[in-house]
Design an enzyme around this catalytic site. Structure first.
Site, PDB file in Angstrom:
ATOM      1  N   SER A  66       0.828  -1.207   0.000  1.00 13.34           N
ATOM      2  CA  SER A  66       0.000   0.000   0.000  1.00 13.34           C
ATOM      3  C   SER A  66       0.861   1.255   0.000  1.00 13.34           C
ATOM      4  CB  SER A  66      -0.928   0.007   1.222  1.00 13.34           C
ATOM      5  OG  SER A  66      -0.189   0.114   2.428  1.00 13.34           O
ATOM      6  N   CYS A 104      -2.818  11.191   1.082  1.00 12.41           N
ATOM      7  CA  CYS A 104      -1.636  10.477   1.558  1.00 12.41           C
ATOM      8  C   CYS A 104      -0.732  11.492   2.231  1.00 12.41           C
ATOM      9  CB  CYS A 104      -0.887   9.795   0.417  1.00 12.41           C
ATOM     10  SG  CYS A 104       0.681   9.038   0.962  1.00 12.41           S
ATOM     11  N   MET A 317       1.205   5.681   8.264  1.00 11.99           N
ATOM     12  CA  MET A 317       0.701   6.589   7.255  1.00 11.99           C
ATOM     13  C   MET A 317       0.717   8.007   7.821  1.00 11.99           C
ATOM     14  SD  MET A 317      -0.989   3.550   7.734  1.00 11.99           S
ATOM     15  CE  MET A 317      -2.703   3.755   8.223  1.00 11.99           C
TER      16      MET A 317
END
Length: 397
Positions: A66, A104, A317
């Site tokens: 990912s 992101c 993340m």
């Protein structure tokens, strides 16, 4: 027999934070792909090498995780108080799907550098030496992000001594400010979709879990590690090699998404894998990171492990880090309680690759929690620039 050819598209392959992806200027894309739609998605899927039933993305630029199956589209902003618009596409590995539902945070660190290098920032705003403040409009979530990009001799400075756990080599530090990351963030509306800092989430076949569901940076659901049978020190193999555990996490995530108002039916979670994120927290404990680095309990405030696109993330993340920092600043959330409770403006958390510090300024106004901004440091570097090549049939709807 007619032989099809390939088209080539200008692109830059960049690392941002603990992720990497393929960056495009919107105007460099084929005309049909400069707007949302099937052709744009087909091009990005083929660039990355998806869908791939082998889950390796050998025939594309993706890295089969990912963190490395990502695309970015940048354009000069029409907003007078922003420099560029930044659109992020999370590309599924084994399915023909590009998820546009969130940001992101890691690749955000590379947006300012890309914008400067590609002439999208006014020359008058770029110092000969010092920091260039790049004002970014994050188009997925309609939020402002400020990147402070180091400049040396009029050029972006990429190399330096800043070390980021999860990235092998040091680089120049890029400070990122996520402004108002929770206000009207995501489809669920307010920072806490249910109005509560904790809720009980009923998940058929798996039980009832205490959760904190928050919209800050990216919609995220936090659970207690102990409620899942973990202690917060797990590395990737402990989770990703356990198919039953992954299915359990995905089921919990789907029910949380529904309760947060992000989806109407549970089946919709299959086509919304990028959001919400799911994470579990625990009180600080000493552990050895995936690189062999010893992390002492005294070095961190809380342990956090998060999943992205159905797998435990190798680090953290960037957008989830915003959620962690925001939740840690608000008394009573599971993150805050695991970190010792009370009020705070920053938190240092442990993740599989090491540690990360994120700051957040939260306050309660008329009974509602809000956060002014969240701040963290990342780094970015150009890995390759030139053209990506894709078969011409991607231009067929």
């Amino acid at each position: 027999m007619s032989v099809k050819s390939q088209i080539k598209i200008p692109a830059t392959y960049m690392r941002g934070g603990t992720s990497k992806g393929v960056f495009f200027k919107r105007d460099d894309l084929p005309l049909a792909a400069q707007q949302p739609g099937t052709i744009r998605d087909q091009i990005l899927l083929r660039v990355i090498g998806s869908p791939d039933p082998y889950a390796k993305q050998i025939d594309g630029m993706g890295g089969a995780s990912s963190s490395t199956s990502k695309t970015v589209i940048i354009t000069k902003s029409e907003r007078h108080d922003h420099d560029v618009d930044y659109l992020f596409g999370q590309v599924a590995i084994d399915r023909p799907f590009v998820d546009w539902s969130g940001n992101c945070g890691n690749l955000t660190a590379a947006v300012g550098s890309f914008a400067i290098r590609n002439g999208l920032v006014d020359d008058k705003r770029i110092p000969e030496n010092g920091l260039c403040t790049v004002r970014i409009w994050q188009a997925n979530i309609e939020k402002t992000i400020i990147a402070h990009v180091p400049i040396s001799n009029g050029q972006v400075q990429e190399l330096g001594e800043f070390e980021l756990d999860g990235v092998t080599f040091p680089a120049a530090e890029v400070k990122i400010e996520f402004l108002d990351p929770a206000e009207d963030d995501a489809d669920g509306g307010s920072m806490f979709p249910t109005g509560n800092v904790t809720d009980l989430l009923d998940v058929p076949d798996f039980g009832t879990f205490e959760v904190t569901m928050i919209n800050a940076g990216i919609p995220t659901v936090f659970l207690k590690a102990s409620d899942l049978g973990y202690d917060g020190r797990e590395l990737q193999d402990a989770i990703n090699s356990d198919a039953k555990a992954l299915q359990k996490f995905e089921t919990i995530r789907a029910h949380a998404a529904q309760k947060m108002g992000l989806i109407q039916t549970l089946s919709e979670a299959e086509t919304r894998q990028h959001t919400p994120k799911i994470a579990f927290v625990a009180e600080p404990k000493s552990y050895t990171s995936s690189s062999g680095k010893n992390i002492a309990a005294t070095e961190i405030d809380v342990s956090v492990r998060a999943l992205s696109m159905g797998k435990l993330h190798h680090a953290m993340m960037g957008t989830a880090a915003v959620a962690i920092g925001t939740a840690a600043a608000i008394p009573g959330t599971l993150v805050n309680l695991a970190a010792g409770g009370g009020s705070r403006e920053s938190v240092r958390f442990g993740h599989p690759s090491g540690t990360l510090t994120v700051g957040a300024q939260a306050e309660q106004i008329n009974g509602e929690w809000t956060v002014k901004k969240a701040i963290m440091s990342r780094s970015a570097r150009v890995l390759m620039e030139g053209w990506v090549h894709v078969p011409e049939d991607v231009l067929s709807a």
